[in-house]
Design a protein around this motif. Sequence first.
Motif, mmCIF file in Angstrom:
data_model
loop_
_atom_site.group_PDB
_atom_site.id
_atom_site.type_symbol
_atom_site.label_atom_id
_atom_site.label_comp_id
_atom_site.label_asym_id
_atom_site.label_seq_id
_atom_site.Cartn_x
_atom_site.Cartn_y
_atom_site.Cartn_z
ATOM 1 N N LEU A 1 0.831 -1.206 0.000
ATOM 2 C CA LEU A 1 0.000 0.000 0.000
ATOM 3 C C LEU A 1 0.863 1.253 0.000
ATOM 4 O O LEU A 1 1.789 1.370 0.804
ATOM 5 C CB LEU A 1 -0.911 0.056 1.240
ATOM 6 C CG LEU A 1 -1.908 -1.076 1.456
ATOM 7 C CD1 LEU A 1 -2.908 -0.681 2.544
ATOM 8 C CD2 LEU A 1 -2.622 -1.445 0.171
ATOM 9 N N GLU A 2 0.531 2.154 -0.889
ATOM 10 C CA GLU A 2 1.280 3.415 -0.933
ATOM 11 C C GLU A 2 0.311 4.546 -0.664
ATOM 12 O O GLU A 2 -0.618 4.757 -1.437
ATOM 13 C CB GLU A 2 1.873 3.616 -2.324
ATOM 14 C CG GLU A 2 3.130 2.822 -2.554
ATOM 15 C CD GLU A 2 3.621 2.958 -3.982
ATOM 16 O OE1 GLU A 2 3.330 3.991 -4.622
ATOM 17 O OE2 GLU A 2 4.273 2.006 -4.432
ATOM 18 N N ILE A 3 0.526 5.253 0.448
ATOM 19 C CA ILE A 3 -0.375 6.365 0.748
ATOM 20 C C ILE A 3 0.407 7.665 0.713
ATOM 21 O O ILE A 3 1.411 7.799 1.402
ATOM 22 C CB ILE A 3 -1.037 6.214 2.130
ATOM 23 C CG1 ILE A 3 -1.666 4.832 2.238
ATOM 24 C CG2 ILE A 3 -2.083 7.292 2.331
ATOM 25 C CD1 ILE A 3 -2.750 4.749 3.246
ATOM 26 N N ASP A 4 -0.070 8.574 -0.111
ATOM 27 C CA ASP A 4 0.545 9.902 -0.137
ATOM 28 C C ASP A 4 -0.576 10.931 -0.280
ATOM 29 O O ASP A 4 -1.746 10.606 -0.064
ATOM 30 C CB ASP A 4 1.579 9.988 -1.276
ATOM 31 C CG ASP A 4 0.941 9.667 -2.624
ATOM 32 O OD1 ASP A 4 -0.298 9.822 -2.744
ATOM 33 O OD2 ASP A 4 1.655 9.275 -3.554
ATOM 34 N N ASP A 5 -0.222 12.144 -0.696
ATOM 35 C CA ASP A 5 -1.216 13.226 -0.771
ATOM 36 C C ASP A 5 -2.308 12.977 -1.794
ATOM 37 O O ASP A 5 -3.312 13.690 -1.816
ATOM 38 C CB ASP A 5 -0.518 14.538 -1.188
ATOM 39 C CG ASP A 5 0.293 15.079 -0.048
ATOM 40 O OD1 ASP A 5 0.170 14.524 1.055
ATOM 41 O OD2 ASP A 5 1.046 16.051 -0.275
ATOM 42 N N SER A 6 -2.080 12.004 -2.681
ATOM 43 C CA SER A 6 -3.088 11.785 -3.729
ATOM 44 C C SER A 6 -4.245 10.900 -3.226
ATOM 45 O O SER A 6 -5.182 10.632 -3.956
ATOM 46 C CB SER A 6 -2.445 11.134 -4.949
ATOM 47 O OG SER A 6 -2.037 9.831 -4.609
ATOM 48 N N VAL A 7 -4.148 10.436 -1.978
ATOM 49 C CA VAL A 7 -5.220 9.583 -1.447
ATOM 50 C C VAL A 7 -6.198 10.442 -0.633
ATOM 51 O O VAL A 7 -5.801 11.197 0.250
ATOM 52 C CB VAL A 7 -4.631 8.444 -0.587
ATOM 53 C CG1 VAL A 7 -5.722 7.696 0.165
ATOM 54 C CG2 VAL A 7 -3.858 7.479 -1.472
ATOM 55 N N ALA A 8 -7.500 10.303 -0.967
ATOM 56 C CA ALA A 8 -8.519 11.104 -0.290
ATOM 57 C C ALA A 8 -9.166 10.341 0.860
ATOM 58 O O ALA A 8 -9.643 10.939 1.826
ATOM 59 C CB ALA A 8 -9.603 11.508 -1.291
ATOM 60 N N ALA A 9 -9.216 9.031 0.747
ATOM 61 C CA ALA A 9 -9.834 8.192 1.784
ATOM 62 C C ALA A 9 -9.473 6.744 1.488
ATOM 63 O O ALA A 9 -9.089 6.407 0.366
ATOM 64 C CB ALA A 9 -11.356 8.343 1.771
ATOM 65 N N ILE A 10 -9.611 5.917 2.524
ATOM 66 C CA ILE A 10 -9.443 4.464 2.352
ATOM 67 C C ILE A 10 -10.841 3.874 2.466
ATOM 68 O O ILE A 10 -11.645 4.331 3.277
ATOM 69 C CB ILE A 10 -8.525 3.901 3.451
ATOM 70 C CG1 ILE A 10 -7.141 4.572 3.386
ATOM 71 C CG2 ILE A 10 -8.409 2.388 3.361
ATOM 72 C CD1 ILE A 10 -6.201 4.168 4.517
ATOM 73 N N CYS A 11 -11.152 2.875 1.652
ATOM 74 C CA CYS A 11 -12.504 2.287 1.717
ATOM 75 C C CYS A 11 -12.453 0.768 1.596
ATOM 76 O O CYS A 11 -11.732 0.237 0.752
ATOM 77 C CB CYS A 11 -13.355 2.872 0.582
ATOM 78 S SG CYS A 11 -15.011 2.173 0.489
ATOM 79 N N VAL A 12 -13.206 0.100 2.463
ATOM 80 C CA VAL A 12 -13.319 -1.364 2.398
ATOM 81 C C VAL A 12 -14.764 -1.775 2.660
ATOM 82 O O VAL A 12 -15.452 -1.126 3.452
ATOM 83 C CB VAL A 12 -12.464 -2.071 3.477
ATOM 84 C CG1 VAL A 12 -10.995 -1.968 3.164
ATOM 85 C CG2 VAL A 12 -12.739 -1.556 4.878
ATOM 86 N N SER A 13 -15.206 -2.832 2.020
ATOM 87 C CA SER A 13 -16.481 -3.411 2.441
ATOM 88 C C SER A 13 -16.166 -4.585 3.376
ATOM 89 O O SER A 13 -15.261 -5.375 3.123
ATOM 90 C CB SER A 13 -17.357 -3.835 1.253
ATOM 91 O OG SER A 13 -16.718 -4.751 0.403
ATOM 92 N N ASN B 1 -20.567 -1.378 5.680
ATOM 93 C CA ASN B 1 -21.068 -2.400 6.601
ATOM 94 C C ASN B 1 -22.452 -2.890 6.145
ATOM 95 O O ASN B 1 -23.276 -3.246 6.978
ATOM 96 C CB ASN B 1 -21.143 -1.727 7.986
ATOM 97 C CG ASN B 1 -21.250 -2.675 9.135
ATOM 98 O OD1 ASN B 1 -20.698 -3.774 9.096
ATOM 99 N ND2 ASN B 1 -21.965 -2.278 10.177
ATOM 100 N N ALA B 2 -22.678 -2.921 4.819
ATOM 101 C CA ALA B 2 -24.013 -3.264 4.304
ATOM 102 C C ALA B 2 -24.494 -4.637 4.801
ATOM 103 O O ALA B 2 -25.697 -4.872 4.920
ATOM 104 C CB ALA B 2 -24.020 -3.226 2.775
ATOM 105 N N TYR B 3 -23.526 -5.547 5.085
ATOM 106 C CA TYR B 3 -23.912 -6.899 5.526
ATOM 107 C C TYR B 3 -23.523 -7.155 6.987
ATOM 108 O O TYR B 3 -23.710 -8.260 7.490
ATOM 109 C CB TYR B 3 -23.188 -7.958 4.662
ATOM 110 C CG TYR B 3 -23.498 -7.813 3.204
ATOM 111 C CD1 TYR B 3 -24.588 -8.471 2.645
ATOM 112 C CD2 TYR B 3 -22.735 -7.004 2.384
ATOM 113 C CE1 TYR B 3 -24.897 -8.316 1.308
ATOM 114 C CE2 TYR B 3 -23.041 -6.844 1.041
ATOM 115 C CZ TYR B 3 -24.122 -7.500 0.515
ATOM 116 O OH TYR B 3 -24.438 -7.344 -0.807
ATOM 117 N N GLY B 4 -22.961 -6.148 7.631
ATOM 118 C CA GLY B 4 -22.280 -6.392 8.904
ATOM 119 C C GLY B 4 -23.140 -6.276 10.145
ATOM 120 O O GLY B 4 -24.376 -6.323 10.084
#
Length: 414
Positions: free
Chosen positions: A174-186, A219-222
């Motif tokens: 994973l590379e996170i820098d200024d170009s990342v606005a948010a992290i998202c996971v289902s 968290n649609a199923y969580g």
Amino acid sequence: MQFSKFGEKFNRYSGITQLMDDLNEGLRTPGAIMLGGGNPASIPAMQDYFHQATADMLANGELVSALGNYDGPQGKDTFLNALASLLRDTYGWDISPKNISLTNGSQSAFFYLFNLLAGKQDDGSHKKILLPLAPEYIGYNDTGLDDDIFVSYRPDIEMLDNRMFKYHVDFEQLEIDDSVAAICVSRPTNPTGNVLTDAEVAKLDELARANGVPLIIDNAYGTPFPNIIFEEVTPFWNSNTILCMSLSKLGLPGVRCGIVIANEEITQALSNLNAIISLAPGGFGPAIAKHMIESGDLLNLSENVIKPFYQQKSEFAVALLQQSITDSRFKIHKPEGAMFLWLWFDELPITTMELYNRLKARGVLIVPGEYFFFGLEDDWDHASQCLRMNYVQDEAKMRAGIAIISEEVAKAYA
Ligand code: PLP
């Protein structure tokens, strides 16, 4: 007709449009075997419950009141209050109604959130939503007002006994820098049924906070509802988390009610968007959900009716698949939640898009794997070796559908 840039982009025949078209067609075509879309199962005990609940609400005037009035743009106040108390009491989360906003289905919450955060910024730069683990939910793919708003990464694949496997986030990559606005996971993940471990979520939370970006958890199923999750994991929220929930998989997709639990700044932004785009979110779903919270039924039904129903269906489908397809190149992602099985046909000589067409011609609808790998830097042959199947149909349809899949896969390997 000359469409605008927006018109051209959103007029595309996207993967999610095809999936919803198939779902609609499949639900209305006699004899079709619908292993495609994510329609929740008709669980008899839940159907009975909704009959009774709506009858009670009709009798006491709540139903007509919900249909006859606009709510505010944040969503029905009485439900926001009831849900904030439920989550505070159940999990000890430090939230109030100011942390909750409603949308017309959680699908539109993702459209709002991704475009609030990613795409072209005021300073001319372009930001993206980081999906730490592809495959990820097909419904995110086409939501950007700007193109190219996702970056995603291949997972680590853990091989398990009994021709099963499990994906893990490969944190090294994973590379996170200024170009990342948010992290998202289902979580549970659509399409795989994977549930990220508590350690993975804690690490993603740390990464998000260290980089000053929110962590969006779908968290649609969580938990705590609909609770289609078969692993013991800890529900997660803090003020840097945007937790998206939905009434759909509880058995109420027709009410189109999404729920976003976030800090007050995000909640206010979503309310403002609601006002512009839809005036107010629908009030019928929140009215039923409030009724279910007040009667103590929401969590009880999720734990004691919905979860066991899906778990039993999932176990049945896995056993049937393993009996029917004996090829050692066939593997199933460990089913930990959601309403899908993720099948991997290693070294398959045709793409799963081609397999989808062959199956559709025989009346069986699945979703080809290719749609779920958006945002990856390079092509990956794994993407065309996997497919998603819904396991909620009745036993006869599951048997018939799996028999046809097994025949077509054998033909393809041959
Ligand atoms: N997120 C995931 C992971 C889903 O599977 C779905 C629907 O299938 C949604 C969000 C959107 O659901 P809804 O708009 O019905 O709340």
